[in-house]
Design an enzyme around this catalytic site. Structure first.
Site, PDB file in Angstrom:
ATOM      1  N   ASN A   1       0.817  -1.236  -0.040  1.00  0.00           N
ATOM      2  CA  ASN A   1       0.043   0.024   0.092  1.00  0.00           C
ATOM      3  C   ASN A   1       0.904   1.163   0.025  1.00  0.00           C
ATOM      4  O   ASN A   1       1.506   1.465   0.948  1.00  0.00           O
ATOM      5  CB  ASN A   1      -0.964   0.063   1.157  1.00  0.00           C
TER       6      ASN A   1
ATOM      7  N   GLU B   1      -4.943  -5.100  10.619  1.00  0.00           N
ATOM      8  CA  GLU B   1      -4.133  -3.724  10.915  1.00  0.00           C
ATOM      9  C   GLU B   1      -4.418  -3.159  12.303  1.00  0.00           C
ATOM     10  O   GLU B   1      -5.174  -2.543  12.240  1.00  0.00           O
ATOM     11  CB  GLU B   1      -4.080  -2.899   9.763  1.00  0.00           C
TER      12      GLU B   1
ATOM     13  N   SER C   1       3.735  -1.990  10.397  1.00  0.00           N
ATOM     14  CA  SER C   1       5.189  -2.035  10.835  1.00  0.00           C
ATOM     15  C   SER C   1       5.973  -3.088  10.418  1.00  0.00           C
ATOM     16  O   SER C   1       6.782  -3.690  10.876  1.00  0.00           O
ATOM     17  CB  SER C   1       5.634  -1.698  12.041  1.00  0.00           C
TER      18      SER C   1
HETATM   19  P1  13P Z   1       3.192   0.509   7.620  1.00  0.00           P
HETATM   20  O1  13P Z   1       3.775  -0.770   7.162  1.00  0.00           O
HETATM   21  O2  13P Z   1       3.966   1.710   7.182  1.00  0.00           O
HETATM   22  O3  13P Z   1       3.135   0.296   9.280  1.00  0.00           O
HETATM   23  O4  13P Z   1       1.498   0.615   7.216  1.00  0.00           O
HETATM   24  C1  13P Z   1       0.757  -0.304   7.412  1.00  0.00           C
HETATM   25  C2  13P Z   1      -0.181  -0.240   6.551  1.00  0.00           C
HETATM   26  O5  13P Z   1      -1.143   0.777   6.996  1.00  0.00           O
HETATM   27  C3  13P Z   1      -0.792  -0.822   5.135  1.00  0.00           C
HETATM   28  O6  13P Z   1      -2.022  -0.452   4.808  1.00  0.00           O
END
Ligand code: 13P
Length: 252
Positions: free
Chosen positions: A9, A166, A213
């Site tokens: 993403n 998430e 993350s």
């Molecule tokens: P990060 O991998 O930057 O923490 O973001 C996760 C995310 O929101 C993917 O949709």
């Protein structure tokens, strides 16, 4: 057996030129990795250019949002058939959209059903905030997001859904969940909520990603867990080596 799926993403990053160059670098390395479904989700303006670059590869393209109406006076929105012109996937209900753009379980539901009408694969995001986590409400929150977000979804299409768990506190913070904790949320709440809606067999077929993350360094911890079927990756999806390492770790 569920085939793992890793999606990048890109959020609101990369101009068309930058997107072209990142997608080119990624595609050279990702195309060699088998046993995992690979998806890039650039911002809308870059979809056309990236889709041209990915022609003839096994790397899929996804949008980060869509509107549920077919067309009309919805300034600034993008209709499902416009997304489906270029994309096979679409991210729906990301926590940033819920937090900053007023998306609710109800709008998520409309978007999921609209995406399925156009044979898009929705990647539906769920996850609790820090406050909800600390007050022991994780299960309740993700169960509600699943049951309302996926209400009245055609059961015949449900097996093709992708869920991204998430936890909001893990997104962009460098503070990932542990593999074990994330797996427990999937096993205890998300898959049971899917089973309530679609039956146990279909729930077993639905892929559930972890996001928050994820890096090349910690990916293995997640993919070693039985319930976790890949990752939705933000920051690390903009770094070629990291995203390639994550994808490699997911390959079965
Ligand atoms: P990060 O991998 O930057 O923490 O973001 C996760 C995310 O929101 C993917 O949709």
């Amino acid at each position: 057996m569920r085939i793992p799926i890793v999606a990048g993403n890109w959020k609101m990053n990369k101009t068309v030129e930058e997107a072209r160059s990142l997608a080119f670098e990624l595609s050279r390395k990702l195309r060699e990795i088998e046993g995992v479904e690979k998806v890039l989700c650039p911002p809308f303006p870059a979809l056309l250019a990236v889709s041209a670059l990915l022609q003839g590869t096994d790397i899929g393209l996804g949008a980060q949002n869509l509107h549920w109406e077919e067309k009309g006076a919805f300034t600034g929105e993008v209709a499902p058939n416009m997304v489906a012109e270029f994309c096979k996937y679409v991210i729906i209900g990301h926590s940033e959209r819920r937090a900053y753009f007023g998306e609710t379980d109800e709008t998520v539901n409309k978007k999921v059903r609209a995406a399925l009408v156009h044979d898009l694969t929705p990647i539906i995001c769920v996850g609790e905030s820090l406050d909800e986590n600390e007050s022991g409400r994780t299960g309740e929150v993700v169960r509600r997001q699943i049951s309302l977000g996926l209400a009245d979804v055609n059961p015949a299409k449900a097996a093709g859904l992708v869920i991204a768990y998430e936890p909001v506190w893990a997104i962009g913070t460098g503070r990932a969940s542990s593999g074990e904790n994330a797996n427990a949320v999937l096993a205890d709440h998300i898959r049971p909520a899917l089973a309530d809606l679609f039956g146990a067999e279909t729930a077993q077929a639905i892929r559930i990603q972890y996001g928050g993350s994820v890096t090349g360094a910690n990916a293995v911890e997640f993919f070693g867990q039985p319930e976790i079927d890949g990752a939705l990756v933000g920051g690390a999806s903009l770094k070629v080596d990291d995203f390639v390492a994550i994808t490699q770790a997911a390959a079965k």
